[in-house]
Each structure stands twice: as structure tokens, then as C-alpha cells.
Design a protein around this motif. Structure first.
Motif, PDB file in Angstrom:
ATOM      1  N   VAL A   5       0.706  -1.059  -0.188  1.00 21.97           N
ATOM      2  CA  VAL A   5       0.035   0.116  -0.066  1.00 21.97           C
ATOM      3  C   VAL A   5       0.956   1.246  -0.308  1.00 21.97           C
ATOM      4  O   VAL A   5       0.747   2.101  -0.730  1.00 21.97           O
ATOM      5  CB  VAL A   5      -0.948   0.031   1.226  1.00 21.97           C
ATOM      6  CG1 VAL A   5      -1.896   1.206   1.231  1.00 21.97           C
ATOM      7  CG2 VAL A   5      -2.020  -1.233   1.175  1.00 21.97           C
ATOM      8  N   PHE A   6       1.853   1.178   0.794  1.00 20.54           N
ATOM      9  CA  PHE A   6       2.692   2.429   0.985  1.00 20.54           C
ATOM     10  C   PHE A   6       3.658   2.563  -0.147  1.00 20.54           C
ATOM     11  O   PHE A   6       3.594   3.755  -0.821  1.00 20.54           O
ATOM     12  CB  PHE A   6       3.974   2.124   2.105  1.00 20.54           C
ATOM     13  CG  PHE A   6       3.461   2.842   3.423  1.00 20.54           C
ATOM     14  CD1 PHE A   6       3.492   3.963   3.694  1.00 20.54           C
ATOM     15  CD2 PHE A   6       2.722   1.877   4.255  1.00 20.54           C
ATOM     16  CE1 PHE A   6       3.242   4.361   5.097  1.00 20.54           C
ATOM     17  CE2 PHE A   6       2.587   2.074   5.466  1.00 20.54           C
ATOM     18  CZ  PHE A   6       2.579   3.507   6.127  1.00 20.54           C
ATOM     19  N   ILE A   7       4.042   1.601  -0.901  1.00 15.08           N
ATOM     20  CA  ILE A   7       4.914   1.649  -2.240  1.00 15.08           C
ATOM     21  C   ILE A   7       3.850   2.274  -3.448  1.00 15.08           C
ATOM     22  O   ILE A   7       4.347   2.997  -4.066  1.00 15.08           O
ATOM     23  CB  ILE A   7       5.352   0.202  -2.558  1.00 15.08           C
ATOM     24  CG1 ILE A   7       6.369  -0.036  -1.477  1.00 15.08           C
ATOM     25  CG2 ILE A   7       5.876   0.364  -4.036  1.00 15.08           C
ATOM     26  CD1 ILE A   7       6.827  -1.438  -1.782  1.00 15.08           C
ATOM     27  N   GLN A   8       2.651   1.623  -3.326  1.00 17.65           N
ATOM     28  CA  GLN A   8       1.829   2.397  -4.649  1.00 17.65           C
ATOM     29  C   GLN A   8       1.649   3.686  -4.234  1.00 17.65           C
ATOM     30  O   GLN A   8       1.431   4.446  -5.341  1.00 17.65           O
ATOM     31  CB  GLN A   8       0.542   1.491  -4.245  1.00 17.65           C
ATOM     32  CG  GLN A   8       0.480   0.206  -5.276  1.00 17.65           C
ATOM     33  CD  GLN A   8       1.037   0.538  -6.630  1.00 17.65           C
ATOM     34  OE1 GLN A   8       0.873   1.338  -7.381  1.00 17.65           O
ATOM     35  NE2 GLN A   8       1.979  -0.491  -7.020  1.00 17.65           N
ATOM     36  N   VAL A   9       1.077   4.108  -3.048  1.00 25.63           N
ATOM     37  CA  VAL A   9       0.734   5.604  -2.853  1.00 25.63           C
ATOM     38  C   VAL A   9       2.064   6.498  -2.963  1.00 25.63           C
ATOM     39  O   VAL A   9       2.000   7.375  -3.678  1.00 25.63           O
ATOM     40  CB  VAL A   9       0.392   5.638  -1.307  1.00 25.63           C
ATOM     41  CG1 VAL A   9       0.235   7.050  -0.802  1.00 25.63           C
ATOM     42  CG2 VAL A   9      -0.961   4.937  -0.880  1.00 25.63           C
ATOM     43  N   GLU A  10       3.185   6.129  -2.660  1.00 22.84           N
ATOM     44  CA  GLU A  10       4.463   6.704  -2.815  1.00 22.84           C
ATOM     45  C   GLU A  10       4.663   6.729  -4.192  1.00 22.84           C
ATOM     46  O   GLU A  10       5.393   7.950  -4.853  1.00 22.84           O
ATOM     47  CB  GLU A  10       5.643   6.182  -1.858  1.00 22.84           C
ATOM     48  CG  GLU A  10       5.615   6.171  -0.347  1.00 22.84           C
ATOM     49  CD  GLU A  10       6.223   5.761   0.575  1.00 22.84           C
ATOM     50  OE1 GLU A  10       7.287   5.060   0.201  1.00 22.84           O
ATOM     51  OE2 GLU A  10       5.866   5.669   1.595  1.00 22.84           O
ATOM     52  N   LYS A  11       4.488   5.992  -5.116  1.00 21.21           N
ATOM     53  CA  LYS A  11       4.932   5.824  -6.458  1.00 21.21           C
ATOM     54  C   LYS A  11       4.178   6.810  -7.170  1.00 21.21           C
ATOM     55  O   LYS A  11       4.635   7.810  -7.924  1.00 21.21           O
ATOM     56  CB  LYS A  11       4.286   4.284  -6.976  1.00 21.21           C
ATOM     57  CG  LYS A  11       4.863   4.072  -8.438  1.00 21.21           C
ATOM     58  CD  LYS A  11       4.753   2.861  -8.767  1.00 21.21           C
ATOM     59  CE  LYS A  11       5.047   2.357 -10.407  1.00 21.21           C
ATOM     60  NZ  LYS A  11       3.823   2.596 -11.185  1.00 21.21           N
ATOM     61  N   GLU A  12       2.850   7.323  -6.685  1.00 24.91           N
ATOM     62  CA  GLU A  12       2.125   8.163  -7.473  1.00 24.91           C
ATOM     63  C   GLU A  12       2.768   9.380  -7.133  1.00 24.91           C
ATOM     64  O   GLU A  12       2.759  10.538  -7.786  1.00 24.91           O
ATOM     65  CB  GLU A  12       0.631   8.269  -6.862  1.00 24.91           C
ATOM     66  CG  GLU A  12      -0.380   7.358  -7.752  1.00 24.91           C
ATOM     67  CD  GLU A  12      -1.509   7.021  -7.368  1.00 24.91           C
ATOM     68  OE1 GLU A  12      -2.065   7.955  -6.693  1.00 24.91           O
ATOM     69  OE2 GLU A  12      -1.829   6.124  -7.407  1.00 24.91           O
ATOM     70  N   MET A  13       3.115   9.496  -5.626  1.00 26.29           N
ATOM     71  CA  MET A  13       3.632  10.906  -5.074  1.00 26.29           C
ATOM     72  C   MET A  13       4.957  11.194  -5.818  1.00 26.29           C
ATOM     73  O   MET A  13       5.318  12.379  -6.412  1.00 26.29           O
ATOM     74  CB  MET A  13       3.723  10.914  -3.536  1.00 26.29           C
ATOM     75  CG  MET A  13       2.570  10.699  -2.948  1.00 26.29           C
ATOM     76  SD  MET A  13       2.741  10.867  -1.352  1.00 26.29           S
ATOM     77  CE  MET A  13       1.140  10.790  -0.473  1.00 26.29           C
ATOM     78  N   TYR A  14       5.878  10.094  -6.044  1.00 27.46           N
ATOM     79  CA  TYR A  14       7.091  10.564  -6.830  1.00 27.46           C
ATOM     80  C   TYR A  14       6.707  11.086  -8.483  1.00 27.46           C
ATOM     81  O   TYR A  14       7.536  11.906  -8.750  1.00 27.46           O
ATOM     82  CB  TYR A  14       7.936   9.456  -7.291  1.00 27.46           C
ATOM     83  CG  TYR A  14       8.628   9.150  -5.656  1.00 27.46           C
ATOM     84  CD1 TYR A  14      10.010   9.795  -5.404  1.00 27.46           C
ATOM     85  CD2 TYR A  14       8.681   7.961  -4.806  1.00 27.46           C
ATOM     86  CE1 TYR A  14      10.446   9.571  -4.405  1.00 27.46           C
ATOM     87  CE2 TYR A  14       9.220   7.902  -3.684  1.00 27.46           C
ATOM     88  CZ  TYR A  14      10.139   8.629  -3.570  1.00 27.46           C
ATOM     89  OH  TYR A  14      11.149   8.387  -2.189  1.00 27.46           O
ATOM     90  N   GLU A  15       5.736  10.318  -8.900  1.00 28.31           N
ATOM     91  CA  GLU A  15       5.237  10.816 -10.103  1.00 28.31           C
ATOM     92  C   GLU A  15       4.828  12.254 -10.380  1.00 28.31           C
ATOM     93  O   GLU A  15       5.014  13.027 -11.162  1.00 28.31           O
ATOM     94  CB  GLU A  15       4.309   9.876 -11.023  1.00 28.31           C
ATOM     95  CG  GLU A  15       4.651   8.498 -11.403  1.00 28.31           C
ATOM     96  CD  GLU A  15       3.827   7.405 -11.496  1.00 28.31           C
ATOM     97  OE1 GLU A  15       4.183   6.330 -11.755  1.00 28.31           O
ATOM     98  OE2 GLU A  15       2.359   7.557 -11.354  1.00 28.31           O
ATOM     99  N   GLN A  16       4.205  12.652  -9.305  1.00 33.67           N
ATOM    100  CA  GLN A  16       3.644  13.975  -9.210  1.00 33.67           C
ATOM    101  C   GLN A  16       4.448  15.053  -8.625  1.00 33.67           C
ATOM    102  O   GLN A  16       4.366  16.298  -8.548  1.00 33.67           O
ATOM    103  CB  GLN A  16       2.137  13.810  -8.502  1.00 33.67           C
ATOM    104  CG  GLN A  16       1.047  13.131  -9.219  1.00 33.67           C
ATOM    105  CD  GLN A  16       0.134  12.915  -8.299  1.00 33.67           C
ATOM    106  OE1 GLN A  16       0.011  13.269  -6.954  1.00 33.67           O
ATOM    107  NE2 GLN A  16      -0.970  12.100  -8.714  1.00 33.67           N
TER     108      GLN A  16
END
Ligand code: HEM
Length: 392
Positions: A132-143
Motif C-alpha cells: 500500500v505504501f509503495i503504491q501511494v508513494e509511487k504516485e507521489m514520486y510521479e507527481q
């Protein structure tokens, strides 16, 4: 997916985590840093020494375990932590290392074997929580506005009070600065002469967005000594470079029409000042009450800026000096009382934003609750590892 049996084991070990969680996470960090000292470049060493970070980790795992059947419900907490992780540069490849040391610490602390059903269930649960953390952080890195730590040049350094300096900076490459949301923070990565590890710290952006600079206003921390705040105060000057990551954080002001109440303790004024300045531009008619609690006049940072704000008729700016030097200074003397706070607040439904030291926020939060303000009207941000005020 967890099996039904694993779910039952996790649920049944929640009380164990409640009791032994901090011991497990303290042991976990000790062993992790012993074997992976390079990770000391990421973590705040003071939060380890005070025990705040092991406590925050234990608490978040406890929350995750209690909600393992419905992790959606803790998504806001996950996002708040994920913002911090993204701002610091926590990466997907770090998660298996943390998982391995966490399970080992659990085994050692609870005296269990690696094939014990409790350890197996927790291994599976950690995998789910980490995903869950990895998915949420992936989006944050993209944005994010940019990748990693970007070089900035300090354009000016301004003394705000006996304890606070503001630093204005813009990109060293002359490129544009992305907008940020008022209330957000940046991380500074400091390579301090004589220090073995880099030190990363978060500072709220204290000016409105949309300028050609970012500004932070930093209090010199003395107890315990703030290695980065002292470095910034003593060694960083105009024309120097500093390295920062893109703005992060979800403590941001919503564009509602109801009155806005900002309550700061000490240097907690910084994100609230940014919010205030933005709201003045985007919603000039919105009534604002700004309650600023400060120790005394000498440490009243950004006083001039606040003074200008006070001339506006939509604004009530109330200054509370805990121990004023001049008996006539400020609007209120001593610690805020429920009666005083009630007299400053509007009758209508309002949105409340708090920032300051933990004890201050806890006391203001409790007073607001006693005054009948519902918790969903109150947003707050800690300076330090994320915890909650709600259950205390
Ligand atoms: C901060 C939880 C994985 C590195 C935090 C905080 C929490 C937390 C609750 C405090 C947030 C705050 O200060 O606002 C978790 C959980 C994880 C996890 C539940 C796994 C599911 C990781 C990993 C790394 C990491 C894999 C990388 C090594 C950090 C760092 C901080 C932090 C460097 C800031 C600590 C400080 O300022 O001292 N984490 N974390 N975390 N986490 Fe994690």
C-alpha cells in the motif's frame, strides 16, 4: 492476500503489539542501523534518541494491524506518512530490508521461531501494508515537482527574532519553481562539515506560493540541540547552496467559505502564515482569526509581517505572550485558557488549523473539543513524527 487463519492471528496479536510494539521497533532500529549504517543518512537521529520514531512506527503498525481487514480506512494516515517518505527519498527497494529487520526484532523480542504462525502471519501482513505504501508513494514520486534533492541558491537570509531566521531561495539552475500548497513543507538535505552522515530535516514553507522564491523560517533548536537548525543559523548565508526536495505534505488549507481560524504556538506560525497569505489572495473576503501564542516579544518571529496583516478589517489577529517582557504587550498574557480562547472565536461554524509544539496543540485541541468543535473541523500538523491527538 492473508488467509483467514493469518487474519485471525494478526487480530489476536494486536494487544501484543500494543504492549510490546515500542520494544520491538526500538530493537528493530538498533539492529537495522548496525547492519545498514548507510540508512542513517535518511533518519533523524534525534527522533531515534528521544524514542519518538520507534513510537511512531509502532503506533502506525498497530493501527495497520487493527485495520488489516479494511486498510482503506487508514489511507489518510498512510498518505501523511508517505508524503514524509517521498520528501526524504524512501524507495521501494528499502521495504524488504525494513520488513526483514522488523520480523527479526519481533521474533527476538517475543521469543518466537521464524516458522511460528505469528511471524508468518506478520510477514504476510507486512507485505500487504508495504505494498500500500509503495503504491501511494509511487504516485507521489510521479507527481512531485522534481526528483530527489535539487540545488537552490540562498538569495537572502533575514533575522526575524532572537531565535528565527528566514531563508529565501530559488533554483541554482535558474529554472522555474513549481507552485506548492500553503501548509506544505520541504526537506533540506544538509552535508554538514565534520558530520559523518547527511542530515535531512523538514521545514514548512512560510511564504505564499506563486513567488520566484521559496521561503522557510527556521527556529534555532537548543533542547535537544538541533544540528540542522544550528548549521543553517551559523553557517548558511546568502549565495550559499542548499539542497531541498520538492514540496510535500497534506496539511493544506481548504477553500471553504466558513471562517478560517489559525492557531499557532511559537514557530508553528510558519505553515499557517503561508495559508493565511494565500487565502488573503484567493478569498479576500473570508474572515480570518489568527491566534498566535508566543513566549515573549523577543522570540516573536515574523512580527512585522503579522503587523501588516492586522490592519485588515477581515482579520482578527490575537497575540498571546506567555511571559511578556513588557506587561502591556500583546492581547493576552499567560497560557491560553478555555475562556480566553472562546472569547476569540466566532460563533459560526469554522475551519480550524493548529500548528505548534505537541503539548500546546494537545491543550488547544482539547479546549476546542470542550467548546463543542467537532474533530472534522480541526486539522493539525506536528513538528516531529506523526502521531494523533485524538485518543489522548
Ligand atoms: C518516517 C512508518 C517503511 C524510512 C515514518 C513515520 C512513520 C513510518 C509512522 C513517521 C512519519 C512522520 O514523521 O510524519 C512506516 C511504516 C513502514 C515504513 C509503517 C512500512 C510499512 C519505511 C522504509 C523506510 C522508512 C522502508 C526506508 C528505510 C523512514 C524515514 C522516516 C520515516 C527516514 C523519517 C524519520 C525521521 O524523521 O526520523 N515511517 N515506515 N520507512 N520512515 Fe517509515
Amino acid at each position: 492476500m492473508l488467509t483467514n487463519e493469518q487474519m485471525t492471528v494478526i487480530t489476536s496479536t494486536v494487544p501484543v503489539l500494543e504492549e510490546h510494539g515500542v520494544k520491538v521497533t526500538t530493537r528493530f532500529y538498533r539492529q537495522l542501523f548496525n547492519d545498514h549504517p548507510e540508512l542513517l543518512n535518511l533518519f533523524n537521529h534525534v527522533n531515534q534518541e528521544t524514542g519518538d520514531q520507534p513510537k511512531a512506527l509502532a503506533y502506525s503498525l498497530y493501527q495497520a494491524a487493527s485495520n488489516i481487514e479494511n486498510l482503506e480506512s487508514i489511507l489518510p494516515v498512510v498518505k501523511q506518512i508517505a508524503h514524509k517518505h517521498r520528501s526524504i527519498g524512501v524507495k521501494e527497494e528499502h521495504y524488504p530490508i525494513v520488513g526483514e529487520y522488523l520480523l527479526q526484532a519481533m521474533q527476538d523480542e517475543l521469543g518466537l521461531n521464524s516458522d511460528d504462525p505469528v511471524i508468518e502471519a506478520w510477514g504476510a501482513a507486512y507485505g500487504i501494508i508495504a505494498d500500500v505504501f509503495i503504491q501511494v508513494e509511487k504516485e507521489m514520486y510521479e507527481q512531485a515537482g522534481w526528483d530527489g534533492f535539487r540545488e537552490m541558491k540562498v538569495s537572502s537570509k533575514v533575522r526575524e527574532s532572537d531565535e528565527i531566521y528566514s531563508f529565501y531561495f530559488s533554483p541554482a539552475d535558474g529554472g522555474p519553481l513549481p507552485l506548492f500548497q500553503p501548509g506544505q513543507y520541504i526537506s533540506i538535505e544538509a552535508s554538514i562539515p565534520g558530520e559523518k552522515y547527511r542530515h535531512i530535516r523538514q521545514y514548512s514553507l512560510s511564504d505564499a506560493p506563486g513567488k520566484n522564491h521559496y521561503r522557510i523560517s527556521v527556529k534555532r533548536e537548543n533542547n535537544p540541540e538541533g544540528i540542522v537548525s544550528n548549521y543553517l543559523h551559523d553557517q548558511v548565508n546568502a549565495e550559499d547552496s542548499i539542497y531541498i526536495s520538492a514540496p510535500a505534505g497534506d496539511f493544506t488549507v481548504k477553500e471553504a467559505h466558513s471562517p478560517l481560524i489559525l492557531i499557532s504556538g511559537g514557530v508553528g506560525v510558519t505553515p499557517l502564515l503561508s495559508m493565511y497569505k494565500r487565502v488573503r489572495e484567493s478569498q479576500p473576503e473570508r474572515p480570518v482569526t489568527f491566534v498566535q501564542a508566543v513566549r515573549n516579544e523577543n522570540v516573536h518571529g515574523l512580527a512585522e509581517e503579522i503587523h501588516v496583516l492586522k490592519e485588515d478589517s477581515h482579520i482578527r489577529h490575537i497575540v498571546c505572550y506567555e511571559e511578556p517582557e513588557n506587561i502591556d504587550a500583546g492581547d493576552f498574557k499567560g497560557r491560553l485558557t478555555p475562556e480566553a480562547l472562546a472569547s476569540f472565536l466566532p460563533q459560526e461554524q469554522a475551519e480550524y488549523y493548529l500548528c505548534g509544539p505537541e503539548l500546546f496543540m494537545q491543550s488547544v485541541y482539547d479546549m476546542l473539543k470542550d467548546l463543542g468543535i467537532s474533530s472534522n473541523q480541526i486539522s493539525y500538523e506536528f513538528f516531529g513524527p506523526t502521531m494523533t491527538l485524538v485518543e489522548n
